[in-house]
Design a protein around this motif. Structure first.
Motif, PDB file in Angstrom:
ATOM      1  N   UNK A 160       0.886  -1.204   0.012  1.00 10.29           N
ATOM      2  CA  UNK A 160      -0.171  -0.141  -0.064  1.00 10.29           C
ATOM      3  C   UNK A 160       0.796   1.232   0.042  1.00 10.29           C
ATOM      4  N   UNK A 161       1.974   1.452   0.480  1.00 11.16           N
ATOM      5  CA  UNK A 161       3.139   2.333   0.465  1.00 11.16           C
ATOM      6  C   UNK A 161       3.407   2.705  -1.132  1.00 11.16           C
ATOM      7  N   UNK A 162       3.223   1.745  -2.033  1.00 10.37           N
ATOM      8  CA  UNK A 162       3.415   2.078  -3.382  1.00 10.37           C
ATOM      9  C   UNK A 162       2.195   2.865  -4.057  1.00 10.37           C
ATOM     10  N   UNK A 163       2.493   4.218  -4.535  1.00  7.81           N
ATOM     11  CA  UNK A 163       1.644   4.792  -5.234  1.00  7.81           C
ATOM     12  C   UNK A 163       1.035   4.167  -6.472  1.00  7.81           C
ATOM     13  N   UNK A 164      -0.227   4.593  -6.794  1.00  2.00           N
ATOM     14  CA  UNK A 164      -0.886   3.679  -7.990  1.00  2.00           C
ATOM     15  C   UNK A 164      -0.068   4.129  -9.175  1.00  2.00           C
ATOM     16  N   UNK A 165       0.545   4.996  -9.310  1.00  2.00           N
ATOM     17  CA  UNK A 165       1.249   5.534 -10.458  1.00  2.00           C
ATOM     18  C   UNK A 165       2.447   4.780 -10.455  1.00  2.00           C
ATOM     19  N   UNK A 166       2.991   4.319  -9.546  1.00  2.00           N
ATOM     20  CA  UNK A 166       4.351   3.499  -9.262  1.00  2.00           C
ATOM     21  C   UNK A 166       4.175   2.210 -10.017  1.00  2.00           C
ATOM     22  N   UNK A 167       4.853   2.087 -11.259  1.00  2.00           N
ATOM     23  CA  UNK A 167       4.643   0.730 -11.967  1.00  2.00           C
ATOM     24  C   UNK A 167       5.615  -0.479 -11.552  1.00  2.00           C
ATOM     25  N   UNK A 168       6.873   0.016 -11.023  1.00  2.00           N
ATOM     26  CA  UNK A 168       7.498  -1.274 -10.417  1.00  2.00           C
ATOM     27  C   UNK A 168       7.273  -1.837  -9.274  1.00  2.00           C
ATOM     28  N   UNK A 169       7.265  -3.244  -9.221  1.00  2.00           N
ATOM     29  CA  UNK A 169       6.741  -3.928  -7.927  1.00  2.00           C
ATOM     30  C   UNK A 169       7.724  -3.634  -6.699  1.00  2.00           C
ATOM     31  N   UNK A 170       7.381  -3.695  -5.439  1.00  2.83           N
ATOM     32  CA  UNK A 170       8.123  -3.562  -4.360  1.00  2.83           C
ATOM     33  C   UNK A 170       8.930  -4.804  -4.078  1.00  2.83           C
ATOM     34  N   UNK A 171       8.240  -6.080  -4.725  1.00  2.00           N
ATOM     35  CA  UNK A 171       9.083  -7.353  -4.324  1.00  2.00           C
ATOM     36  C   UNK A 171       8.732  -8.023  -5.851  1.00  2.00           C
ATOM     37  N   UNK A 172       9.743  -8.831  -6.277  1.00  2.00           N
ATOM     38  CA  UNK A 172       9.820  -9.585  -7.401  1.00  2.00           C
ATOM     39  C   UNK A 172      10.645 -11.115  -7.258  1.00  2.00           C
ATOM     40  N   UNK A 173       9.718 -12.092  -7.456  1.00  2.00           N
ATOM     41  CA  UNK A 173      10.219 -13.516  -6.901  1.00  2.00           C
ATOM     42  C   UNK A 173      10.015 -14.293  -8.387  1.00  2.00           C
ATOM     43  N   UNK A 174      10.903 -15.287  -8.485  1.00  2.00           N
ATOM     44  CA  UNK A 174      10.655 -16.287  -9.765  1.00  2.00           C
ATOM     45  C   UNK A 174       9.545 -17.118  -9.041  1.00  2.00           C
ATOM     46  N   UNK A 175       8.548 -17.514 -10.072  1.00  2.00           N
ATOM     47  CA  UNK A 175       7.386 -18.147  -9.418  1.00  2.00           C
ATOM     48  C   UNK A 175       7.777 -19.529  -9.373  1.00  2.00           C
ATOM     49  N   UNK A 176       8.492 -20.143 -10.331  1.00  2.00           N
ATOM     50  CA  UNK A 176       9.048 -21.603  -9.982  1.00  2.00           C
ATOM     51  C   UNK A 176       9.627 -21.710  -8.569  1.00  2.00           C
ATOM     52  N   UNK A 177      10.538 -20.999  -8.395  1.00  2.00           N
ATOM     53  CA  UNK A 177      11.189 -21.080  -7.000  1.00  2.00           C
ATOM     54  C   UNK A 177       9.991 -20.916  -5.909  1.00  2.00           C
ATOM     55  N   UNK A 178       9.360 -19.917  -5.887  1.00  2.00           N
ATOM     56  CA  UNK A 178       8.155 -19.813  -4.988  1.00  2.00           C
ATOM     57  C   UNK A 178       7.210 -20.775  -4.975  1.00  2.00           C
ATOM     58  N   UNK A 179       6.911 -21.655  -5.998  1.00  2.00           N
ATOM     59  CA  UNK A 179       5.813 -22.720  -5.726  1.00  2.00           C
ATOM     60  C   UNK A 179       6.530 -23.845  -5.693  1.00  2.00           C
ATOM     61  N   UNK A 180       7.839 -24.340  -5.881  1.00  2.00           N
ATOM     62  CA  UNK A 180       8.289 -25.329  -6.256  1.00  2.00           C
ATOM     63  C   UNK A 180       8.232 -26.240  -4.809  1.00  2.00           C
TER      64      UNK A 180
END
Length: 92
Positions: free
Chosen positions: A63-83
């Motif tokens: 919620x700290x990210x303004x709506x105009x802010x396009x870059x995510x606060x966190x990015x993770x590889x989906x395969x690593x996350x769900x493995x």
């Protein structure tokens, strides 16, 4: 509002919206645009967390990210996350 997944608190407040996309090619800018579109349809317009899951990346905005802010606060590889959840499946 129609979200792929919506998570509510015990006091019935929307806490997390998750969009799941099968798009093979995307950018942070595209993900940010989808976020803006989804959140603009919310009655309150506010949600503490927004997550987008694609086949290769999972993005999280706070919620700290303004709506105009396009870059995510966190990015993770989906395969690593769900493995850990799919370890018992083997390709046929």
């Amino acid at each position: 509002m129609q979200a792929d997944i919506a998570v509510y608190s015990k006091d019935d407040k929307l806490r997390l919206v998750v969009e799941i996309k099968a798009t093979p090619r995307f950018t942070h800018e595209w993900a940010g645009q989808v976020r803006r579109e989804v959140l603009s349809r919310l009655a309150s317009g506010e949600v503490p967390f927004f997550m987008m899951v694609t086949s290769t990346k999972t993005y999280l905005w706070t919620s700290a990210s303004p709506l105009e802010h396009t870059s995510p606060d966190f990015t993770v590889d989906t395969n690593a996350l769900l493995a850990p959840y799919f370890w018992h499946f083997s390709p046929s």
